[in-house]
Design an enzyme around this catalytic site. Structure first.
Site, PDB file in Angstrom:
ATOM      1  NE  ARG A 119     109.899 -70.566  23.165  1.00 28.23           N
ATOM      2  CZ  ARG A 119     109.852 -71.589  24.027  1.00 28.23           C
ATOM      3  NH1 ARG A 119     108.704 -72.062  24.432  1.00 28.23           N
ATOM      4  NH2 ARG A 119     110.965 -72.110  24.507  1.00 28.23           N
ATOM      5  CG  ASP A 156     102.198 -72.906  29.177  1.00 29.19           C
ATOM      6  OD1 ASP A 156     101.953 -72.521  30.343  1.00 29.19           O
ATOM      7  OD2 ASP A 156     103.220 -73.552  28.874  1.00 29.19           O
ATOM      8  CD  GLU A 165     106.641 -66.696  28.077  1.00 35.91           C
ATOM      9  OE1 GLU A 165     107.496 -67.247  28.800  1.00 35.91           O
ATOM     10  OE2 GLU A 165     105.946 -67.307  27.267  1.00 35.91           O
ATOM     11  CG  HIS A 207     106.791 -70.734  29.467  1.00 33.13           C
ATOM     12  ND1 HIS A 207     107.441 -69.935  28.575  1.00 33.13           N
ATOM     13  CD2 HIS A 207     107.130 -72.011  29.112  1.00 33.13           C
ATOM     14  CE1 HIS A 207     108.155 -70.673  27.731  1.00 33.13           C
ATOM     15  NE2 HIS A 207     107.970 -71.944  28.034  1.00 33.13           N
TER      16      HIS A 207
HETATM   17  P1  NAD Z   1     110.136 -79.969  17.179  1.00 36.07           P
HETATM   18  O1  NAD Z   1     111.297 -79.290  16.549  1.00 36.07           O
HETATM   19  O2  NAD Z   1     110.222 -81.412  17.486  1.00 36.07           O
HETATM   20  O3  NAD Z   1     108.834 -79.748  16.284  1.00 36.07           O
HETATM   21  C1  NAD Z   1     108.522 -78.543  15.664  1.00 36.07           C
HETATM   22  C2  NAD Z   1     107.817 -78.860  14.361  1.00 36.07           C
HETATM   23  O4  NAD Z   1     107.430 -77.626  13.764  1.00 36.07           O
HETATM   24  C3  NAD Z   1     108.707 -79.589  13.353  1.00 36.07           C
HETATM   25  O5  NAD Z   1     108.085 -80.781  12.918  1.00 36.07           O
HETATM   26  C4  NAD Z   1     108.869 -78.603  12.212  1.00 36.07           C
HETATM   27  O6  NAD Z   1     108.916 -79.228  10.953  1.00 36.07           O
HETATM   28  C5  NAD Z   1     107.618 -77.769  12.366  1.00 36.07           C
HETATM   29  N1  NAD Z   1     107.731 -76.455  11.755  1.00 36.07           N
HETATM   30  C6  NAD Z   1     108.795 -75.631  11.733  1.00 36.07           C
HETATM   31  N2  NAD Z   1     108.493 -74.505  11.050  1.00 36.07           N
HETATM   32  C7  NAD Z   1     107.220 -74.636  10.636  1.00 36.07           C
HETATM   33  C8  NAD Z   1     106.341 -73.815   9.901  1.00 36.07           C
HETATM   34  N3  NAD Z   1     106.731 -72.629   9.418  1.00 36.07           N
HETATM   35  N4  NAD Z   1     105.086 -74.255   9.676  1.00 36.07           N
HETATM   36  C9  NAD Z   1     104.674 -75.442  10.145  1.00 36.07           C
HETATM   37  N5  NAD Z   1     105.467 -76.296  10.846  1.00 36.07           N
HETATM   38  C10 NAD Z   1     106.722 -75.882  11.083  1.00 36.07           C
HETATM   39  O7  NAD Z   1     109.810 -79.122  18.488  1.00 36.07           O
HETATM   40  P2  NAD Z   1     108.942 -79.618  19.726  1.00 36.07           P
HETATM   41  O8  NAD Z   1     109.817 -80.316  20.675  1.00 36.07           O
HETATM   42  O9  NAD Z   1     107.746 -80.318  19.221  1.00 36.07           O
HETATM   43  O10 NAD Z   1     108.547 -78.220  20.373  1.00 36.07           O
HETATM   44  C11 NAD Z   1     107.590 -77.416  19.722  1.00 36.07           C
HETATM   45  C12 NAD Z   1     107.493 -76.063  20.395  1.00 36.07           C
HETATM   46  O11 NAD Z   1     106.997 -76.214  21.727  1.00 36.07           O
HETATM   47  C13 NAD Z   1     108.846 -75.327  20.537  1.00 36.07           C
HETATM   48  O12 NAD Z   1     108.616 -73.961  20.289  1.00 36.07           O
HETATM   49  C14 NAD Z   1     109.189 -75.513  21.992  1.00 36.07           C
HETATM   50  O13 NAD Z   1     110.033 -74.518  22.464  1.00 36.07           O
HETATM   51  C15 NAD Z   1     107.800 -75.440  22.611  1.00 36.07           C
HETATM   52  N6  NAD Z   1     107.722 -76.036  23.955  1.00 36.07           N
HETATM   53  C16 NAD Z   1     107.081 -75.318  24.909  1.00 36.07           C
HETATM   54  C17 NAD Z   1     106.966 -75.856  26.166  1.00 36.07           C
HETATM   55  C18 NAD Z   1     106.264 -75.095  27.248  1.00 36.07           C
HETATM   56  O14 NAD Z   1     106.728 -75.107  28.369  1.00 36.07           O
HETATM   57  N7  NAD Z   1     105.141 -74.463  26.973  1.00 36.07           N
HETATM   58  C19 NAD Z   1     107.514 -77.111  26.461  1.00 36.07           C
HETATM   59  C20 NAD Z   1     108.138 -77.817  25.444  1.00 36.07           C
HETATM   60  C21 NAD Z   1     108.227 -77.271  24.172  1.00 36.07           C
HETATM   61  C1  MLT Z   2     110.898 -75.369  26.177  1.00 40.33           C
HETATM   62  O1  MLT Z   2     111.087 -74.821  25.086  1.00 40.33           O
HETATM   63  O2  MLT Z   2     111.430 -76.449  26.466  1.00 40.33           O
HETATM   64  C2  MLT Z   2     109.976 -74.712  27.126  1.00 40.33           C
HETATM   65  O3  MLT Z   2     109.998 -73.356  26.994  1.00 40.33           O
HETATM   66  C3  MLT Z   2     110.107 -75.229  28.496  1.00 40.33           C
HETATM   67  C4  MLT Z   2     110.706 -74.367  29.549  1.00 40.33           C
HETATM   68  O4  MLT Z   2     111.917 -74.339  29.696  1.00 40.33           O
HETATM   69  O5  MLT Z   2     109.959 -73.759  30.308  1.00 40.33           O
END
Ligand code: NAD
Ligand code: MLT
Length: 309
Positions: free
Chosen positions: A229, A253, A258, A277
């Site tokens: 994010r 990304d 955005e 993204h």
């Molecule tokens: P998740 O909830 O499985 O994992 C997040 C991790 O972060 C957890 O293990 C949690 O304990 C840890 N965390 C929370 N607060 C913290 C802190 N202050 N310090 C350190 N660690 C901390 O989530 P995920 O499925 O792994 O997704 C992670 C991120 O990636 C999310 O923000 C999600 O929206 C983003 N994401 C982006 C895309 C994209 O299109 N670029 C795609 C998928 C996910």
């Molecule tokens: C997500 O948090 O899953 C990502 O932002 C993916 C997206 O919807 O583009």
């Protein structure tokens, strides 16, 4: 039942909603008053990251039962307002994890080998072979900030490519980290030891600005990859750190604003690679999250348990 879809989702998800007999209204790029008008008679709202689901949206939507996010992050949804209005918020936490992990790996290589920059120069007719000497990931250290679903998949993949793994995540057990071959450390240690720092935390009040100028200075010529994010990494500090050579490069990304505004400082720095993204943008992931999301809408309407609510 009216389902308002304000960010594009895969046809497979729309088909589930149509097959269930609902009125599905696709209204992309609506915001402000147009969004409030569109949602006013909706029973479900389906979004990705583009729509800001604010308190005003909940106030405008008396009949809303569920906001379903076709993806992981729910930081674009005012959860407190949803709770106050008795609206379920559900996400699709599994379907795009591998896509996001693969994109992260691709971005790490893109930054370390200057692939987009070299591609751009060659397309302009320039054989700039001498200008692009990169770094290998083998035998380097990967610092993972946030060892959740995506962070773990990234750790597995880059660990298999010969990287040593350190991770900062105060909410995960040491056993799980050890199973992955990662050493759990504090944030300072994670940054100081990393050659590549990859961010995988959600955007929360706690993580906003987590990686600022001070942290970047500790990275000492490493790379930053952020496919989680925008807002977790201070963008101005990062642009400055890469420009000044404090950080070798970055691959991003996601952005605090955005779509990324044209005048963002990130766009002027050669060694910062950007994508709009795209982490979850694979056919497989989009089908998966779209059907999960649609199933959750059906469950809410049928008074069945809604998963991931
Ligand atoms: P998740 O909830 O499985 O994992 C997040 C991790 O972060 C957890 O293990 C949690 O304990 C840890 N965390 C929370 N607060 C913290 C802190 N202050 N310090 C350190 N660690 C901390 O989530 P995920 O499925 O792994 O997704 C992670 C991120 O990636 C999310 O923000 C999600 O929206 C983003 N994401 C982006 C895309 C994209 O299109 N670029 C795609 C998928 C996910
Ligand atoms: C997500 O948090 O899953 C990502 O932002 C993916 C997206 O919807 O583009």
């Amino acid at each position: 039942m009216k389902v308002l879809v304000t960010d594009p989702i895969a046809d497979a998800g729309l088909a589930v909603l149509h097959d269930a007999g609902y009125t599905v209204v696709e209204a992309y790029d609506v915001e402000g008053d147009a969004l409030l008008e569109a949602v006013s008679d909706a029973n479900a709202l389906v979004v990705r990251s583009g729509t800001q689901v604010t308190e005003a949206v909940f106030e405008a939507a008396d009949d809303l039962r569920i906001v379903a996010r076709a993806g992981i992050g729910v930081d674009n949804i005012d959860i407190d307002a949803a709770t106050e209005h008795g609206v379920i918020v559900a996400n699709a936490p599994e379907g795009n994890v591998r896509a996001a992990a693969e994109h992260t790996v691709a971005m790490a290589f893109a930054a370390a080998r200057s692939i987009p920059q070299a591609h751009g120069r060659l397309k302009q007719g320039e054989w700039a072979k001498g200008d692009f000497v990169g770094h290998e990931v083998n035998d380097k250290t990967l610092g993972v900030v946030g060892l959740g679903r995506v962070g773990q998949e990234v750790a597995k993949r880059l660990g298999a490519l010969g990287m040593d793994l350190v991770a900062y995540d105060p909410y995960i057990g040491e056993d799980r980290a050890n199973q992955l071959g990662a050493e759990l450390v504090d944030l300072d240690d994670c940054i100081a030891r990393a050659d590549f720092l990859t961010i995988h935390v959600p955007l929360t009040p706690e993580t906003e600005g987590l990686i600022g100028a001070e942290e970047l200075a500790q990275l000492e010529d490493g790379y930053v990859v952020n496919c989680a994010r925008g807002g977790v990494v201070d963008e101005s500090a990062l642009a400055e750190a890469v420009e000044d050579g404090v950080v070798a490069g970055a691959a991003l990304d996601v952005f605090a604003d955005e779509p990324l505004p044209e005048n963002s400082p990130l766009l002027d720095v050669d060694d910062i690679v950007v994508t709009p993204h795209l982490g979850a943008s694979t056919t497989e992931a989009q089908e998966h999250v779209a059907t999960t999301t649609a199933d959750q809408v059906v469950a809410a309407f049928e008074d069945e348990p809604v998963l991931n609510a």
